[in-house]
Design an enzyme around this catalytic site. Structure first.
Site, short mmCIF file in Angstrom:
data_model
loop_
_atom_site.label_atom_id
_atom_site.label_comp_id
_atom_site.label_asym_id
_atom_site.label_seq_id
_atom_site.Cartn_x
_atom_site.Cartn_y
_atom_site.Cartn_z
CG ASP A 53 -1.74 1.22 1.30
OD1 ASP A 53 -2.74 1.45 0.42
OD2 ASP A 53 -1.65 2.14 2.24
CD GLU B 266 -5.54 0.79 -3.58
OE1 GLU B 266 -6.71 0.78 -3.42
OE2 GLU B 266 -4.78 1.02 -2.66
CG ASP C 180 -1.42 3.32 6.08
OD1 ASP C 180 -2.45 3.63 5.23
OD2 ASP C 180 -0.55 4.18 6.58
#
Length: 375
Positions: free
Chosen positions: A195, A279, A360
């Site tokens: 992330d 992502e 996170d």
């Protein structure tokens, strides 16, 4: 939907970039070459644009090459014969590739090269340089380049293309393209979700948080001082040129340190994990946010993803890109509940089922789960 980036190459083309220190004669010759490359590119673009707008005709590479021959024979552009013809032909090939991408709707219409803003570079193919006993000599030059070999080329490698460039800070670089035999890393059972963030450059599904050095913020005062000094100098003066060089060197220092850190982080992730899930961030949209734009640019998420893509391809790893609309931060993996809203200032939250989450770390774990489900 997730995008799986998985390629396996037995051989790969890899560019090794080195700094070199030219003699005054070599620097003068290369500066002339850069100028001729830019001129040929711009003039060919002008002719192709004129032909397309007035006649609806697409000019091919062969026709552009014939134009170049005519320009050399004319008195106005006879100086083009003073430099190697190969970089000029390569400029036409790059322009042809730009038009091919434009007509295929992969890129915007090619733009003219600026003397001040465009990258000063020239590309030499095998017929325009001599590689002998570790020394590189370019066409139209009598002596080899004084290259600082910061790392050796692969044993037995033969350069196929050489690109010489000069950055805004006045540093000279040579990029040597060779073909290497790929040695995939041994398989591993470890997988990781990543992330990307600002406070932490990357939070891993293992719970580890990789610190964001924030190189631009650390050197911001020095950079701002150099920029103020530049703004006070008279345009066109020698002092302004010196001040511009100081600003460029400050930017170069930030860029080099940032890239070095990203290389270390991405290489470690690829070496330690078989599957890496990330992502798909809309970085371009984030840069429109005036509050976050500077921090997002300093983090260089797009460059980090690019490094992960080609390193995973090199070393036999799998990179999975999870859809940007996947609610990684708001999803509770314990009960499957998705929170309706979660402002950016919320870093710790508790689900209705009683499970406490670090925002996170939870996002990284959800990204990994979604990536493994797809792969």
């Amino acid at each position: 939907m997730a995008q799986i980036v998985k390629r396996a190459y037995k051989y790969r083309k890899r560019a090794y970039k080195y700094r070199f220190y030219p003699t005054s004669e070599q620097a003068s010759q290369l500066a002339r070459t850069f100028g001729c490359v830019r001129l040929v590119y711009n003039k060919a673009l002008e002719e192709r644009t004129r032909a397309y707008n007035l006649e609806g005709k697409r000019v091919s590479y062969a026709e552009s090459s014939a134009m170049l021959t005519e320009w050399k024979r004319s008195g106005e552009f006879a100086f083009l014969c003073e430099v190697s013809s190969v970089p000029l032909q390569q400029a036409l090939r790059h322009l042809q590739a730009g038009f091919a991408n434009f007509f295929a709707k992969r890129a915007k219409y090619p733009t003219f090269k600026s003397r001040k803003k465009s990258r000063a570079s020239a590309e030499y193919t095998r017929s325009a340089f001599r590689w002998r006993e570790g020394e590189l000599t370019l066409a139209k030059m009598d002596a080899p380049l004084a290259i600082v070999w910061s790392r050796p080329l692969p044993e037995g490698a033969e350069p196929s293309t050489v690109t010489v460039s000069r950055d805004a800070a006045g540093r000279w670089f040579v990029s040597i393209l060779v073909e290497e035999n790929v040695s995939p890393l041994p398989p591993t059972a470890r997988n990781v979700g990543v992330d990307a963030g600002i406070t932490a450059l990357a939070t891993l599904s293992t719970g580890e948080k990789i610190v964001n050095p924030r190189h631009e913020r650390r050197d911001r005062r020095k950079l701002a001082k150099a920029q103020r000094a530049l703004s006070r100098k008279e345009k066109g003066s020698a002092n302004r040129a010196k001040a511009r060089l100081k600003v460029a060197r400050a930017h170069a220092r930030i860029t080099d340190r940032r890239r070095d850190h990203l290389h270390k982080v991405t290489t470690r992730l690829v070496r330690e994990n078989q599957v890496i899930a990330v992502e798909d961030l809309a970085v371009r949209n984030m840069l429109r946010n005036q509050s976050l734009a500077r921090a997002v640019s300093d983090a260089s998420w797009r460059e980090m993803r690019s490094m992960l893509e080609y390193k995973a391809a090199w070393y036999g790893r799998t990179l999975v890109v999870v859809d940007r609309w996947f609610p990684s931060s708001k999803l509770c993996p314990a009960c499957g509940t998705v929170q309706e809203t979660m402002p950016l200032n919320v870093r710790l939250w508790q689900c209705a089922c009683g499970t406490a989450h670090d925002r996170d770390v939870n996002a990284a774990r959800n990204v990994l789960a979604a990536g493994l489900a797809e792969s």
